[in-house]
Write a protein that holds these residues in place. Structure first.
Motif, PDB file in Angstrom:
ATOM      1  N   GLU A   1      -1.365   3.803   4.863  1.00 41.19           N
ATOM      2  CA  GLU A   1      -0.687   2.995   3.848  1.00 41.19           C
ATOM      3  C   GLU A   1      -0.702   3.700   2.505  1.00 41.19           C
ATOM      4  O   GLU A   1       0.307   3.758   1.804  1.00 41.19           O
ATOM      5  CB  GLU A   1      -1.373   1.627   3.728  1.00 41.19           C
ATOM      6  N   VAL A   2      -1.863   4.265   2.149  1.00 41.96           N
ATOM      7  CA  VAL A   2      -1.979   4.964   0.871  1.00 41.96           C
ATOM      8  C   VAL A   2      -1.071   6.185   0.847  1.00 41.96           C
ATOM      9  O   VAL A   2      -0.484   6.530  -0.186  1.00 41.96           O
ATOM     10  CB  VAL A   2      -3.445   5.366   0.607  1.00 41.96           C
ATOM     11  N   SER A   3      -0.936   6.845   2.011  1.00 41.13           N
ATOM     12  CA  SER A   3      -0.115   8.059   2.061  1.00 41.13           C
ATOM     13  C   SER A   3       1.343   7.757   1.756  1.00 41.13           C
ATOM     14  O   SER A   3       2.085   8.609   1.284  1.00 41.13           O
ATOM     15  CB  SER A   3      -0.222   8.710   3.445  1.00 41.13           C
ATOM     16  N   GLU A   4       1.780   6.546   2.044  1.00 43.51           N
ATOM     17  CA  GLU A   4       3.165   6.181   1.773  1.00 43.51           C
ATOM     18  C   GLU A   4       3.434   6.063   0.280  1.00 43.51           C
ATOM     19  O   GLU A   4       4.496   6.421  -0.210  1.00 43.51           O
ATOM     20  CB  GLU A   4       3.494   4.855   2.474  1.00 43.51           C
ATOM     21  N   ASP A   5       2.461   5.497  -0.445  1.00 47.61           N
ATOM     22  CA  ASP A   5       2.646   5.307  -1.893  1.00 47.61           C
ATOM     23  C   ASP A   5       1.305   5.502  -2.570  1.00 47.61           C
ATOM     24  O   ASP A   5       0.409   4.674  -2.461  1.00 47.61           O
ATOM     25  CB  ASP A   5       3.190   3.903  -2.170  1.00 47.61           C
TER      26      ASP A   5
ATOM     27  N   TYR B   1       8.350  -7.916 -13.375  1.00 42.75           N
ATOM     28  CA  TYR B   1       7.565  -7.211 -12.356  1.00 42.75           C
ATOM     29  C   TYR B   1       8.401  -6.972 -11.090  1.00 42.75           C
ATOM     30  O   TYR B   1       8.400  -5.868 -10.527  1.00 42.75           O
ATOM     31  CB  TYR B   1       6.316  -8.020 -12.023  1.00 42.75           C
ATOM     32  N   LYS B   2       9.145  -7.998 -10.638  1.00 43.91           N
ATOM     33  CA  LYS B   2       9.961  -7.845  -9.424  1.00 43.91           C
ATOM     34  C   LYS B   2      11.038  -6.784  -9.607  1.00 43.91           C
ATOM     35  O   LYS B   2      11.315  -6.008  -8.681  1.00 43.91           O
ATOM     36  CB  LYS B   2      10.600  -9.189  -9.060  1.00 43.91           C
ATOM     37  N   ASN B   3      11.642  -6.754 -10.782  1.00 47.15           N
ATOM     38  CA  ASN B   3      12.670  -5.736 -11.037  1.00 47.15           C
ATOM     39  C   ASN B   3      12.065  -4.336 -10.976  1.00 47.15           C
ATOM     40  O   ASN B   3      12.654  -3.407 -10.402  1.00 47.15           O
ATOM     41  CB  ASN B   3      13.315  -5.975 -12.401  1.00 47.15           C
ATOM     42  N   LYS B   4      10.879  -4.197 -11.578  1.00 45.30           N
ATOM     43  CA  LYS B   4      10.201  -2.899 -11.529  1.00 45.30           C
ATOM     44  C   LYS B   4       9.858  -2.526 -10.084  1.00 45.30           C
ATOM     45  O   LYS B   4       9.999  -1.372  -9.676  1.00 45.30           O
ATOM     46  CB  LYS B   4       8.922  -2.937 -12.367  1.00 45.30           C
ATOM     47  N   LYS B   5       9.412  -3.528  -9.325  1.00 46.26           N
ATOM     48  CA  LYS B   5       9.021  -3.262  -7.939  1.00 46.26           C
ATOM     49  C   LYS B   5      10.230  -2.855  -7.102  1.00 46.26           C
ATOM     50  O   LYS B   5      10.145  -1.910  -6.292  1.00 46.26           O
ATOM     51  CB  LYS B   5       8.359  -4.507  -7.345  1.00 46.26           C
ATOM     52  N   ASN B   6      11.345  -3.541  -7.295  1.00 43.72           N
ATOM     53  CA  ASN B   6      12.565  -3.198  -6.543  1.00 43.72           C
ATOM     54  C   ASN B   6      13.039  -1.784  -6.878  1.00 43.72           C
ATOM     55  O   ASN B   6      13.436  -1.018  -5.995  1.00 43.72           O
ATOM     56  CB  ASN B   6      13.669  -4.207  -6.851  1.00 43.72           C
ATOM     57  N   THR B   7      13.002  -1.459  -8.164  1.00 46.04           N
ATOM     58  CA  THR B   7      13.389  -0.107  -8.581  1.00 46.04           C
ATOM     59  C   THR B   7      12.468   0.929  -7.965  1.00 46.04           C
ATOM     60  O   THR B   7      12.898   1.985  -7.489  1.00 46.04           O
ATOM     61  CB  THR B   7      13.347   0.003 -10.118  1.00 46.04           C
TER      62      THR B   7
ATOM     63  N   SER C   1      13.466   3.939  -5.212  1.00 43.60           N
ATOM     64  CA  SER C   1      13.141   5.336  -5.492  1.00 43.60           C
ATOM     65  C   SER C   1      12.206   5.896  -4.416  1.00 43.60           C
ATOM     66  O   SER C   1      12.372   7.027  -3.941  1.00 43.60           O
ATOM     67  CB  SER C   1      12.503   5.450  -6.877  1.00 43.60           C
ATOM     68  N   LEU C   2      11.218   5.085  -4.024  1.00 43.58           N
ATOM     69  CA  LEU C   2      10.231   5.512  -3.037  1.00 43.58           C
ATOM     70  C   LEU C   2      10.880   5.716  -1.670  1.00 43.58           C
ATOM     71  O   LEU C   2      10.582   6.687  -0.972  1.00 43.58           O
ATOM     72  CB  LEU C   2       9.116   4.469  -2.932  1.00 43.58           C
ATOM     73  N   GLU C   3      11.782   4.811  -1.299  1.00 41.55           N
ATOM     74  CA  GLU C   3      12.425   4.913   0.006  1.00 41.55           C
ATOM     75  C   GLU C   3      13.185   6.233   0.155  1.00 41.55           C
ATOM     76  O   GLU C   3      13.094   6.917   1.179  1.00 41.55           O
ATOM     77  CB  GLU C   3      13.391   3.736   0.181  1.00 41.55           C
TER      78      GLU C   3
END
Length: 623
Positions: free
Chosen positions: A41-45, A137-143, A147-149
């Motif tokens: 899990e940590v390796s993903e992010d 917070y949700k907007n930051k998380k979605n962004t 980016s992460l995907e």
């Protein structure tokens, strides 16, 4: 890595030579798998790992204001994955308290507006602020996720490409030194390739490791280079084992466990294999330490669960107390205020008590809300009747306000002042009015009363100046009248005394605090009338007339004087009646009998006295 793959193999139960049983290996494997799952899990992010640096508070114990402050502080950090668990804990705690708060406000609204058809609405600025912060917070998380995907997909392709290049190195005809240089370059690229999706992590790593092992297998053509690398890798892994042993003594178990995660990641991703002679041995050592750390962590979780159970017991006790209070019979406002304070204290205690087991959290919260709701229903039933009484009190006070306004401009201060004072006394006797009207109706009443009494005091201040002058004149005149001398002419002396009385009256009233001078004047008059050769009745009536004129328009004192005279008339009449009865005993006595003569004189004296008292009463009635 053969050592990591080894722990997934089936091993027979222990034999007499001391090998581990399958059960023991399963426990070890469980500990290792826990580490690997977390590392995947940590390796993903990588930002997830940073969440360990933020202490997890008991958010449920904080009030809504403090929860919003905590959320505001966390959301100011761009590392959304590091704060996600904290934000969700805050959200759950805040919404629980907010929903309970709104339920109470809705009940109050329905209680105060039982027949209203409008929908209940309540604007709570703190909720607006919370929603704004949480949406941020949700907007930051979605962004971040978007980016992460994209990055995870790119990094996955990089790592798969590295694996493909590894496959081409397994070629015996290739120059070993060039292959080794290429291999080390691939390892460096692998190390810096970045995170990939956690569901691909173990599969991709195992694939990579398989081809690394294959490459080492062909290094027998250059045994010296292979052995040097094995030795280096062994030294690195022994250092990891040593550090892992030290972590077993770390006071902060969770901190130690997180570092052990990092050691596993380094062991797995950054250090190559060791010789087959050492692989199983060192892996078993590292796995055993991992098991011990895992056990310590589970023990800590057990202690936390015990604390949560204690918190559950405490909250259930609080709920039971609220339920008991809700059934108590209370019939006075002060009693309900005491009950409300008790409930408020229990609510604070409930909120300040820590977390309970997750599986009963919702049920506990619902039980708490139900207990408080039942109390509020009981309370509201009482205050529904109080509201009717308060409305009646408001009507009474509004009537007094109207009456005070009618009188506030009155010029007849003598008649109006007692009425205004009576109105104020009636106001004091009226009970509470609805809170939203309390200040306004009092302000209106106070304004009318103050307006009247300010005018009264202004007039009295003016009169007081005149009264002081009258006092000074009377004081001076009193000394003059003390020097009065009779001429011997009854009529002239009587007229002179009457003139003194009229002059005295002409000076006017004196200040209340200095009215003693009237008593001094009356004493001087009494002395003059005693010396004056006039009838006793005439002198007495003159003194009486002077005294009652000093009473002015004070109806209370005039009424008191009437009652006094009426009692005197009754007393004298009774005396006359008694004397006339007594004289019947002397019916046969001679007229010159001394006792008969004395009784008759007393009767005549009392009749004269009775006539004087009746004359006084007549004058009072004619005033």
């Amino acid at each position: 890595m053969q050592e990591e793959q080894h722990d997934n193999l089936h091993v027979e139960s222990t034999t007499a030579d001391g090998h581990e049983t399958q059960n023991e290996l399963d426990i070890v494997n469980e500990a290792v798998e826990a580490i690997e799952s977390l590392n995947a899990e940590v390796s993903e992010d990588a930002t997830i790992e940073e969440s360990h640096d933020i202490p997890m508070k008991d958010y449920e114990a904080l009030d809504m204001d403090k929860l919003v402050l905590e959320l505001e502080h966390l959301v100011s950090d761009d590392k959304v994955m590091a704060i996600r668990n904290h934000v969700e804990e805050i959200k759950q705690a805040f919404l629980s308290k907010y929903n309970h708060f709104i339920d109470e406000k809705r009940e109050e609204f329905l209680h105060e507006n039982p027949n209203s058809i409008e929908e209940f609405e309540y604007h709570f600025p703190l909720k607006t602020k919370f929603d704004s912060l949480y949406n941020n917070y949700k907007n930051k998380k979605n962004t971040h996720f978007k980016s992460l995907e994209s990055a995870l997909k790119d990094n996955l392709q990089k790592r798969l490409a590295i694996i493909e290049e590894l496959k081409t190195l397994v070629n015996p005809s290739e120059n070993i030194k060039d292959a080794l240089k290429h291999f080390n370059d691939l390892r460096e690229r692998w190390k810096n390739a970045g995170p990939i999706p956690k569901d691909k992590y173990n599969h991709v790593w195992n694939n990579y490791h398989f081809h690394v092992e294959n490459f080492y297998d062909i290094l027998h053509l250059d045994r010296e280079a292979r052995d040097l690398d094995f030795k280096h890798n062994l030294d690195q892994k022994l250092k990891i084992i040593a550090r892992a042993k030290d972590l077993l003594n770390e006071h902060d178990v969770f901190k130690a466990f997180r570092e052990l995660q990092s050691l596993h990641k380094i062991w797995k991703e950054e250090i190559g294999p060791v010789s087959r002679d050492h692989r199983e041995e060192i892996w078993n050592q590292f796995s055993e330490i991992t098991k011990q750390m895992h056990d310590k962590r589970e023990s800590m979780f057990g202690q936390m669960r015990e604390i949560e159970q204690q918190n559950l017991d405490k909250k259930n006790e609080i709920i039971a107390k609220i339920e008991a209070i809700a059934t108590e019979k209370v019939e006075v406002h002060t009693g309900w205020q005491a009950q409300i304070n008790k409930i408020e204290a229990l609510r604070e205690e409930f909120f300040s008590t820590g977390k309970v087991p997750a599986e009963v959290n919702e049920q506990t919260w619902n039980d708490f809300k139900t207990a408080v709701r039942n109390f509020n229903a009981h309370k509201n039933s009482f205050y529904k009747d109080i509201k009717k009484e308060q409305q009646a009190n408001l009507d009474k006070k509004n009537a007094l306000v109207a009456r005070a306004r009618e009188l506030q401009e009155s010029e007849d201060f003598a008649a109006t002042t007692p009425i205004m004072k009576q109105i104020q006394e009636e106001w004091k006797k009226i009970g509470h009015v609805p809170k939203k009207f309390s200040d306004s109706v009092w302000a209106e009443f106070k304004e009318a009363c103050n307006h009247y009494f300010d005018r009264l005091h202004a007039v009295r201040n003016q009169n007081e100046e005149v009264e002081i002058v009258a006092f000074d004149n009377k004081k001076e005149y009193l000394e003059k009248i003390k020097e009065f001398e009779f001429t011997g002419n009854h009529k002239a002396d009587l007229d002179a005394i009457k003139a003194h009385i009229e002059t005295w009256k002409g000076f006017g009233k004196v200040p209340f605090a200095r009215r003693h001078i009237e008593g001094k004047f009356n004493k001087v008059l009494d002395a003059l009338f005693e010396k004056l050769s006039s009838s006793k009745k005439e002198a007495e009536m003159m003194r009486f007339n002077n005294r009652i004129e000093q009473l002015g328009t004070d109806t209370r004192k005039i009424d008191s004087e009437k009652i006094f005279i009426q009692r005197k008339i009754e007393e004298v009449q009774n005396e006359i009646f008694q004397l006339e009865n007594n004289i019947q005993f002397f019916a046969n006595a001679k007229n010159d009998n001394p006792m008969v003569i004395e009784v008759k004189k007393n009767i005549e004296r009392h009749k004269e006295e009775l006539a004087t008292w009746k004359e006084k009463l007549k004058q009072l009635r004619n005033m």
